[in-house]
Design an enzyme around this catalytic site. Structure first.
Site, short mmCIF file in Angstrom:
data_model
loop_
_atom_site.label_atom_id
_atom_site.label_comp_id
_atom_site.label_asym_id
_atom_site.label_seq_id
_atom_site.Cartn_x
_atom_site.Cartn_y
_atom_site.Cartn_z
N ASP A 96 0.99 -1.36 -0.02
CA ASP A 96 -0.17 -0.06 0.12
C ASP A 96 1.07 1.33 -0.06
O ASP A 96 1.87 1.56 1.14
CB ASP A 96 -0.94 0.09 1.30
CG ASP A 96 -2.50 0.63 0.91
OD1 ASP A 96 -2.32 1.55 0.45
OD2 ASP A 96 -3.25 -0.25 1.34
N ASP A 102 -2.87 4.92 -2.25
CA ASP A 102 -4.01 5.64 -1.50
C ASP A 102 -4.50 6.94 -1.91
O ASP A 102 -3.41 7.88 -2.35
CB ASP A 102 -3.49 5.81 -0.18
CG ASP A 102 -4.54 6.14 0.96
OD1 ASP A 102 -5.48 5.32 1.10
OD2 ASP A 102 -4.57 7.24 1.47
N HIS A 106 -11.26 -2.28 3.69
CA HIS A 106 -10.94 -1.96 4.98
C HIS A 106 -11.62 -0.67 5.62
O HIS A 106 -11.90 -0.38 6.76
CB HIS A 106 -9.38 -1.62 5.34
CG HIS A 106 -8.98 -0.66 4.38
ND1 HIS A 106 -8.68 -0.63 3.14
CD2 HIS A 106 -8.56 0.68 4.68
CE1 HIS A 106 -8.27 0.48 2.66
NE2 HIS A 106 -8.20 1.61 3.64
N ASP A 107 -12.34 -0.10 4.27
CA ASP A 107 -13.09 1.08 4.88
C ASP A 107 -14.74 0.92 4.45
O ASP A 107 -15.57 2.03 4.74
CB ASP A 107 -12.64 2.37 3.64
CG ASP A 107 -11.17 3.10 4.05
OD1 ASP A 107 -11.09 3.01 5.43
OD2 ASP A 107 -10.61 3.71 3.31
#
Length: 606
Positions: A105, A211, A355-356
């Site tokens: 990431d 990201d 994850h969000d």
């Protein structure tokens, strides 16, 4: 090369199954209550047997964890919570030995405020790294009150600017104050990012998830945002930093300086706050030499409140306030992106969880009772939806075994996420002020949090039915509470069960790999206004696939047809999620008449 030809050009990244791991919650190997790299290594056989091609790790770099690792203090080291660089090397070698790949990431819109770059930057206005971040002097009100440089709001509440007492200036942080935005206008910053990327590629990573990569370019001058809610001081500044004026220039430079040296590297960018397909496709058209694919958010944003009502303005994203939507809206969004990317030579990512995002069976199907007898069927229905579209398939940890949202009974103290805690506090404080009640009713807020909070995706993976679900030792307190349904919903109970959710996922993945039409074919939505049935066809050459999904908990009689050139075609059933002899094994595509059971999904291929 035409756009559709470009779309259908085979590539590994297009056909791969990419599995996202949130390391803190995956598997704890050393009994400290926190997942780690060696815990991931211990589960590689599990991942390989599921059909995973690429493992994507959410951030594992050194971090103060102001935002669970998305605030990085050292891009070239591993946080001790997760292990060491040597542990990462061992994981990478084990994956490569199995023919699998690893993705890191990359979080470079911002760093941690504890990164040595920012510590230098804030030390003095004359420091060589001062311009590595975005600093501005204050404004002043007519009465002399010090104000931030503009009215942008942070994604997590409050101003997007934080005051530095020592140097008497503000720095920009679109997220929490511990995540100062890097100044991509400075070529030294870009060179430093390229250096980080090359360092990891040389070490053995096979690609990056990037990201909020569409936020790295800000509009010159950083103008005030339009005032959409005059009752609050900070506004949404999206148009001044989303898909900014130099973002594509920066990504093309990234390609020249880094990615062109590693042509097999997998790249996927996160592009929130934009639903403009014509803008998003620019990131992924091969001739532009930017990224392989991006996560667009239009489907994820369905059910998000965008109305500025009394309490919704307390939090800029409004992500935790549910809003109703109907199936035709979901169908229009899916169809839009499927068709646009196909017609314009782009490429989609296929994801329902990460994850969000809250767990899909709770979010999309409204599952409330963890013991609902249709839960497994609903999870399988969503697996069919995801595996029969065009694009690259992403599965999030626990999704393959049907993880659901946390129990509604959990109080706010069980939620760890900074966004949730900030939102709750802002609404709570507002209600105290407006009602003079020190204990205002927060029931509606907790209902929304239970349905939408990011922590729903961050509970430990449920491996077994023993205490702590096998995530950590039974006598250890995990960093986050385990969902109480682990006794009946866990990986161990599903691995050998041919009718389990995990086994169904494996069947769906195998079907997708066997029939290229499901990856590369065009997409045609059927019955777009039907309130309960989501049906579509995929076509590639002479091959036709038909997908029918009943999103209701009622039996539905459904009729449609697929117009084909030439002879009528008979399609054969290749996948369904109910165990019934009543399901038609063959259907005439020119005259489709079926009865679909509650949450039933079927796939036919001719």
């Amino acid at each position: 090369m035409s756009s559709s030809t470009s779309y259908a050009k085979p590539a590994f990244f297009k056909e791969a199954l990419i599995y996202q791991i949130y390391p803190a919650s995956f598997c704890d190997s050393n009994a400290d209550g926190f997942g780690d790299l060696n815990g991931i290594r211990s589960k590689l056989d599990y991942l390989q047997s599921f059909g995973v091609d690429v493992v994507w790790l959410s951030p594992i770099y050194k971090s103060p964890l102001k935002d669970m690792g998305y605030d990085i203090s050292d891009y070239k080291d591993i946080d001790p919570r997760y292990g060491t660089l040597e542990d990462w090397d061992a994981l990478m070698h084990d994956l490569h030995a199995r023919g699998m790949k690893i993705m890191m990431d990359l979080v470079v819109n911002h760093s941690s405020d504890q990164h040595e770059w920012f510590l230098s930057s804030r030390s003095s206005k004359t420091d060589p790294k001062r311009d590595w971040y975005i600093w501005r002097p204050p404004k002043y009100s007519p009465s002399g009150e010090r104000l931030p440089p503009n009215n942008w709001g942070s994604m997590f509440g409050g101003s997007a600017w934080d005051w530095d007492e020592k140097t008497q200036e503000y720095y920009l942080h679109l997220y929490v104050p511990g995540q100062p935005d890097l100044n991509w206008e400075n070529p030294q910053v870009r060179d430093a990012v390229w250096d980080v990327m090359l360092w990891w590629l040389k070490r053995g990573t096979d690609g990056f998830r990037m990201d909020v990569i569409n936020l790295i370019s800000k509009v010159p001058g950083l103008p005030d945002a339009e005032i959409t809610d005059p009752e609050i001081p900070y506004q949404k500044g999206y148009k001044h930093f989303v898909n900014g004026p130099r973002v594509h220039e920066f990504l093309q430079e990234m390609h020249r300086e880094v990615l062109s040296l590693y042509p097999a590297a997998i790249t996927v960018g996160e592009t929130p706050f934009t639903h403009d397909a014509a803008e998003v496709v620019k990131y992924v058209q091969p001739e532009r030499k930017e990224l392989n694919m991006v996560f667009q958010f239009e489907m994820a944003d369905l059910g998000k409140c965008h109305l500025m009502t009394h309490d919704t303005h307390a939090h800029p994203s409004n992500a935790l306030i549910p809003a109703p939507f109907k199936l035709p809206s979901l169908k229009r969004v899916v169809s839009k992106w499927q068709q646009y990317m196909y017609d314009n030579g782009g490429w989609n990512t296929l994801y329902l969880e990460n994850h969000d995002l809250a767990r899909s069976v709770s979010r999309w199907l409204g599952l409330k009772d963890p013991n609902d007898p249709l839960r497994a069927r609903g999870v399988k229905l969503l697996a069919v939806l995801q595996t029969t579209q065009g694009g690259t398939l992403f599965v999030y940890q626990g999704q393959e075994i049907g993880h659901a949202n946390v129990p509604i009974e959990w109080g706010i103290e069980e939620y760890k996420d900074v966004a949730t805690q900030n939102f709750y506090k802002e609404v709570f404080d507002r209600r105290v002020k407006e009602t003079n009640n020190l204990k205002p009713d927060m029931t509606d807020v907790m209902i929304g949090i239970n349905k939408k909070a990011r922590d729903n995706a961050r509970t430990p993976v449920q491996w077994t039915a023993i205490q702590n679900a096998g995530f950590t030792s039974p006598n250890v307190e995990p960093w986050m509470r385990v969902n109480s349904d682990y006794l009946s919903w866990n990986a161990e109970s599903q691995i050998a069960d041919p009718k389990s959710v995990r086994s169904f996922w494996k069947d769906a993945i195998a079907l997708r790999k066997a029939h290229k039409v499901l990856t590369y074919g065009n997409f045609e939505l059927l019955s777009p206004e039907h309130e309960t049935i989501f049906a579509y066809s995929r076509k590639m050459g002479s091959t036709v696939a038909l997908v029918m999904l009943n999103f209701s908990k009622n039996e539905v009689r459904y009729t449609t047809k697929i117009v084909l050139d030439g002879e009528a075609k008979t399609a054969h059933r290749v996948l369904d999620n109910i165990d019934s002899d009543q399901v038609e094994g063959e259907i005439d595509l020119g005259n489709i008449e079926v009865t679909l059971a509650p949450w039933e999904a079927r796939v036919y291929i001719a």
